[in-house]
Design a protein around this motif. Sequence first.
Motif, PDB file in Angstrom:
ATOM      1  N   LEU A 102       0.772  -1.135   0.058  1.00 19.01           N
ATOM      2  CA  LEU A 102       0.059   0.003  -0.175  1.00 19.01           C
ATOM      3  C   LEU A 102       0.874   1.401  -0.095  1.00 19.01           C
ATOM      4  O   LEU A 102       1.849   1.568   0.721  1.00 19.01           O
ATOM      5  CB  LEU A 102      -0.821  -0.114   1.198  1.00 19.01           C
ATOM      6  CG  LEU A 102      -2.172  -1.148   1.024  1.00 19.01           C
ATOM      7  CD1 LEU A 102      -2.921  -0.889   2.463  1.00 19.01           C
ATOM      8  CD2 LEU A 102      -3.087  -0.634   0.252  1.00 19.01           C
ATOM      9  N   ALA A 103       0.575   2.112  -0.868  1.00 18.42           N
ATOM     10  CA  ALA A 103       1.261   3.582  -0.967  1.00 18.42           C
ATOM     11  C   ALA A 103       0.637   4.475   0.261  1.00 18.42           C
ATOM     12  O   ALA A 103       0.489   5.669  -0.183  1.00 18.42           O
ATOM     13  CB  ALA A 103       1.108   4.143  -2.168  1.00 18.42           C
ATOM     14  N   ASN A 104       0.360   4.082   1.385  1.00 16.33           N
ATOM     15  CA  ASN A 104       0.034   4.892   2.551  1.00 16.33           C
ATOM     16  C   ASN A 104       0.997   5.541   3.128  1.00 16.33           C
ATOM     17  O   ASN A 104       1.375   5.408   4.404  1.00 16.33           O
ATOM     18  CB  ASN A 104      -0.826   3.974   3.242  1.00 16.33           C
ATOM     19  CG  ASN A 104      -0.224   2.716   3.991  1.00 16.33           C
ATOM     20  OD1 ASN A 104       0.997   2.417   3.386  1.00 16.33           O
ATOM     21  ND2 ASN A 104      -0.712   2.402   5.060  1.00 16.33           N
ATOM     22  N   PHE A 105       1.733   6.393   2.502  1.00 17.72           N
ATOM     23  CA  PHE A 105       2.953   6.889   2.874  1.00 17.72           C
ATOM     24  C   PHE A 105       2.503   8.067   4.005  1.00 17.72           C
ATOM     25  O   PHE A 105       1.346   8.725   3.934  1.00 17.72           O
ATOM     26  CB  PHE A 105       3.764   7.649   1.832  1.00 17.72           C
ATOM     27  CG  PHE A 105       4.454   7.017   0.820  1.00 17.72           C
ATOM     28  CD1 PHE A 105       5.554   6.305   1.017  1.00 17.72           C
ATOM     29  CD2 PHE A 105       3.654   6.812  -0.526  1.00 17.72           C
ATOM     30  CE1 PHE A 105       6.214   5.456   0.097  1.00 17.72           C
ATOM     31  CE2 PHE A 105       4.356   5.909  -1.323  1.00 17.72           C
ATOM     32  CZ  PHE A 105       5.450   5.115  -1.096  1.00 17.72           C
ATOM     33  N   THR A 106       3.481   8.329   4.993  1.00 17.02           N
ATOM     34  CA  THR A 106       3.018   9.079   6.077  1.00 17.02           C
ATOM     35  C   THR A 106       4.204  10.268   6.017  1.00 17.02           C
ATOM     36  O   THR A 106       5.344  10.060   5.211  1.00 17.02           O
ATOM     37  CB  THR A 106       3.178   8.674   7.347  1.00 17.02           C
ATOM     38  OG1 THR A 106       4.745   8.010   7.637  1.00 17.02           O
ATOM     39  CG2 THR A 106       2.489   7.767   7.674  1.00 17.02           C
ATOM     40  N   ILE A 107       3.951  11.474   6.442  1.00 16.65           N
ATOM     41  CA  ILE A 107       5.023  12.529   6.545  1.00 16.65           C
ATOM     42  C   ILE A 107       6.293  12.106   7.133  1.00 16.65           C
ATOM     43  O   ILE A 107       7.321  12.373   6.601  1.00 16.65           O
ATOM     44  CB  ILE A 107       4.560  13.647   7.323  1.00 16.65           C
ATOM     45  CG1 ILE A 107       3.105  14.559   6.444  1.00 16.65           C
ATOM     46  CG2 ILE A 107       5.575  14.743   7.540  1.00 16.65           C
ATOM     47  CD1 ILE A 107       2.573  15.432   7.160  1.00 16.65           C
ATOM     48  N   LEU A 118      10.677  11.153  -5.555  1.00 13.62           N
ATOM     49  CA  LEU A 118       9.218  11.061  -5.378  1.00 13.62           C
ATOM     50  C   LEU A 118       8.914  11.352  -3.883  1.00 13.62           C
ATOM     51  O   LEU A 118       7.803  12.051  -3.773  1.00 13.62           O
ATOM     52  CB  LEU A 118       8.559   9.635  -5.873  1.00 13.62           C
ATOM     53  CG  LEU A 118       7.370   9.227  -5.612  1.00 13.62           C
ATOM     54  CD1 LEU A 118       6.276  10.282  -6.000  1.00 13.62           C
ATOM     55  CD2 LEU A 118       7.105   7.802  -5.659  1.00 13.62           C
ATOM     56  N   GLY A 119       9.469  10.861  -3.019  1.00 14.23           N
ATOM     57  CA  GLY A 119       9.347  10.864  -1.587  1.00 14.23           C
ATOM     58  C   GLY A 119       9.670  12.423  -1.184  1.00 14.23           C
ATOM     59  O   GLY A 119       8.618  12.784  -0.385  1.00 14.23           O
ATOM     60  N   TYR A 131      -3.413  17.723   2.605  1.00 13.05           N
ATOM     61  CA  TYR A 131      -4.230  16.968   2.216  1.00 13.05           C
ATOM     62  C   TYR A 131      -3.558  15.492   2.558  1.00 13.05           C
ATOM     63  O   TYR A 131      -2.382  15.370   2.842  1.00 13.05           O
ATOM     64  CB  TYR A 131      -4.409  16.853   0.648  1.00 13.05           C
ATOM     65  CG  TYR A 131      -4.993  18.125   0.377  1.00 13.05           C
ATOM     66  CD1 TYR A 131      -6.004  18.929   1.013  1.00 13.05           C
ATOM     67  CD2 TYR A 131      -4.802  18.687  -0.923  1.00 13.05           C
ATOM     68  CE1 TYR A 131      -6.846  19.964   0.561  1.00 13.05           C
ATOM     69  CE2 TYR A 131      -5.424  19.715  -1.596  1.00 13.05           C
ATOM     70  CZ  TYR A 131      -6.419  20.325  -1.049  1.00 13.05           C
ATOM     71  OH  TYR A 131      -7.031  21.578  -1.215  1.00 13.05           O
ATOM     72  N   GLU A 132      -4.459  14.509   2.516  1.00 17.07           N
ATOM     73  CA  GLU A 132      -3.925  13.045   2.890  1.00 17.07           C
ATOM     74  C   GLU A 132      -3.989  12.646   1.378  1.00 17.07           C
ATOM     75  O   GLU A 132      -4.742  12.938   0.725  1.00 17.07           O
ATOM     76  CB  GLU A 132      -4.770  12.441   3.754  1.00 17.07           C
ATOM     77  CG  GLU A 132      -4.801  13.121   5.190  1.00 17.07           C
ATOM     78  CD  GLU A 132      -5.944  12.483   6.057  1.00 17.07           C
ATOM     79  OE1 GLU A 132      -6.705  11.539   5.603  1.00 17.07           O
ATOM     80  OE2 GLU A 132      -6.081  12.795   7.334  1.00 17.07           O
ATOM     81  N   LEU A 133      -3.203  11.285   1.287  1.00 15.07           N
ATOM     82  CA  LEU A 133      -3.142  10.664   0.150  1.00 15.07           C
ATOM     83  C   LEU A 133      -4.490   9.657   0.316  1.00 15.07           C
ATOM     84  O   LEU A 133      -4.945   9.419  -0.997  1.00 15.07           O
ATOM     85  CB  LEU A 133      -1.892   9.603   0.180  1.00 15.07           C
ATOM     86  CG  LEU A 133      -0.753  10.392  -0.201  1.00 15.07           C
ATOM     87  CD1 LEU A 133       0.496   9.257  -0.276  1.00 15.07           C
ATOM     88  CD2 LEU A 133      -0.602  11.333  -1.641  1.00 15.07           C
TER      89      LEU A 133
END
Length: 290
Positions: A102-107, A118-119, A131-133
């Motif tokens: 999952l691409a549920n990246f956090t700050i 990309l990061g 905003y959130e992804l």
Amino acid sequence: MATEAQVGAGEREYFNGAIRKVETDSSILVSSSKYLNSPELRALIAQEMLRRNGADLPNTAYIPEVVQILQNLEDMPRIMQLFEEEKARLPDFKAWLEGRNLANFTIEQVKDCKPGTLGALLHKFMVESGYELDIFYREVQVVNDFTFYLRQTALTHDIEHMITGFGPNHGGEVALLNANLHARSLYFHPELAAFFNRVQTYLKAKTIMKDGLHYPEAMVLNLEAEYRGAVQGRNWKVPLMVVDWRKYVDWQVEDIRKELNITPVIDDGIWDDTNKLVDEGHPEYLEAAE
């Protein structure tokens, strides 16, 4: 005042002459189309294709309702059968589903990524926009291929904006939507591609109809964006929905584009002001996503 553009009997006979009345014992509207048989879907499509934009209703209004209706009308056993058939045929699709990254990246996860990666773009987006992804299917738990598909494709929409150069604005949304339509249709079995494109087909239809009826300058932009999106999407190595973005988080964006053949990329900012073409003087109520 009556218009002089009156449709005559000859035209009606030419276009409608083959119409035949089909009798039914049903006491309500019934059709061979399961979509037409949905009164909620009929009402929402009519409203969202014909209305103007306004301060009372954002462009994103009722997308959740339409998505849910469309999902409820799917033949899920057939869709899951197609998933299995395509996994056997398409190695990238199989790896994407079985990897479940999952691409549920956090700050916190991307705060130390190097400039140009990309990061770094993800960090800037999340910090500066607020905003959130995670914009859709937030309550879905990943338990199988289908639920992973739902969660992942909801998470990666803004990543696709960053990588393609199609920004989150009226032109960019149209371009990205069309890029995905074309890429998926080239890659997947037509029936599965149609399923993956179902919501995007609705979004495209309502957007082009509203632009064509109410916003002439936006209509011209719509056609340009549609074309540019189609050209880029047909060049992609694979549909972006099957990309494992965690693999690329530390890559330079330009290298990702080369790897996935994301080309041509338009000049940054070319469509930044295009929301003004459709905002009706209420930009605070207009959201880029259609």
